[in-house]
Design an enzyme around this catalytic site. Structure first.
Site: not given
Length: 363
Positions: A81, A174, A196
């Site tokens: 990420k 996210s 997330s």
């Protein structure tokens, strides 16, 4: 022989193919880059590609040829990420303020992955700064990366008021599981403060683990709050997630993150030893009905919160039957106290009952 196909291939399958000489790490990287080249335009799963990925693959192939195998991730392409620091690619969190910014150090979990032999192939799109800074930020959108699309339906939403490029089928949370679901890499690292990892894994049909805070070092990860932030693996199978989890945790506590002192690592850092098809025997699993399965009045308002449509309820009823069939004890209902508290100041779903932990932690 037939070329090795990386689509839907598991980490153990990739390792076996390399051990048997059917594929090299370089060829795995090339095959995943080909998947990206073919489908990235439709999915927008990638925010950056590691320009040194093939060089790393060649080095790891040379180590394998010399009999030096680092572990179950040796030569396996994975992604991070874009709120996790690397020194080979920018870490932007999706924010223009950090566009092009390459940190002077890498996250501890990035170091652990490299030490385990993983190749950090790419950084994934994400909701800008983990969907906490901006009010009303659409899921999986950032100013740097744009919208990520769900691989199970990569169309844009045509509906009035939503036709701004966002996906017609949500991608969740996210963190982005898009590239893992589409075989752009073998697995990816997500981060969770409140949903997330779990939410995008659910939306992209992935297996994932939200670790206890302190199991994986948070050093070098853009934060929200130290009370809840944690990084964890997202993969296509439970086995792959277990492999990634052991590598992320590292061999010793991180002096830069005191929370890692609280967690004891399993022998050899190997969570795959706990994989057990009979593991649900005797497990107790609670079913929170109020606000989740059943629409529930919100104290102090004339609204209700939650509830499942009939088709979704049927699916979840089937899941509960499967859990019971595998030996689990299902506690139904197992209500969350704050979901049924009649006091608006204490009710989870009432405006006044929302947690202030995130705001306090960010401050």
């Amino acid at each position: 022989s037939e070329p090795f196909d990386v689509v839907e291939a598991t980490i153990p399958e990739m390792q076996l193919a390399m051990e048997e000489g059917r594929v090299t790490s370089r060829e795995l990287v090339e095959a995943h880059l080909l998947c990206i080249a073919l489908y990235e335009e439709r999915l927008n799963a990638v925010i950056a590609i590691n320009p040194e990925a093939l060089v790393e693959a060649d080095r790891l192939d040379a180590e394998r040829a010399a009999g030096q195998i680092r572990g179950q991730l040796h030569g396996i392409p994975v992604a991070l990420k874009d709120n996790v620091h690397t020194t080979q690619m920018p870490t932007t969190g999706g924010a223009i303020a950090f566009e092009g910014y390459i940190p002077p150090y890498e996250a501890t979990l990035t170091t652990h992955l490299r030490e385990a032999g993983a190749i950090i192939l790419a950084k994934t799109v994400m909701t800008e700064l983990a969907n906490f800074i901006a009010n009303g930020m659409p899921g999986n959108y950032s100013a740097v990366g744009g919208y990520g699309m769900n691989p199970y339906d990569p169309r844009t939403d045509p509906r009035e008021g939503r036709a701004d490029g966002r996906p017609v089928l949500g991608t969740g949370g996210s963190s982005s599981g898009i590239g893992t679901a589409a075989s752009f890499w073998a697995a990816n690292v997500g981060t969770e403060t409140s949903g997330s990892i779990l939410s995008p894994a659910n939306s992209n049909m992935l297996a994932a683990i939200k670790p206890t805070v302190g199991r994986v070092s948070r050093w070098g990860v853009i934060p929200i709050t130290g009370d809840q932030d944690t990084a964890g693996p997202m993969a296509r199978t439970v086995t792959d997630a277990a492999v990634m989890f052991g590598a992320l945790e590292g061999a010793a506590p991180d002096p830069n993150d005191a929370a890692t002192l609280r967690c004891e690592r399993p022998a050899n850092g190997d969570y795959t030893t706990f994989l057990n098809a009979e593991g649900l025997q005797g497990a107790r699993i609670g079913i929170p009905r109020a606000g989740y399965y059943e629409a529930t009045p919100v104290p102090g308002t004339d609204r209700t919160r939650g509830g499942l449509a009939d088709d979704r309820r049927a699916v979840m009823d089937e899941v509960i039957e499967i859990l019971q069939g595998l030996g689990a004890t299902v506690v139904d209902p197992a209500e969350i106290p704050s979901a049924i508290d009649p006091d608006p100041d204490n009710n989870l779903f009432a405006p006044a009952g929302r947690s202030s932990v995130l705001w306090y932690g960010m401050k």
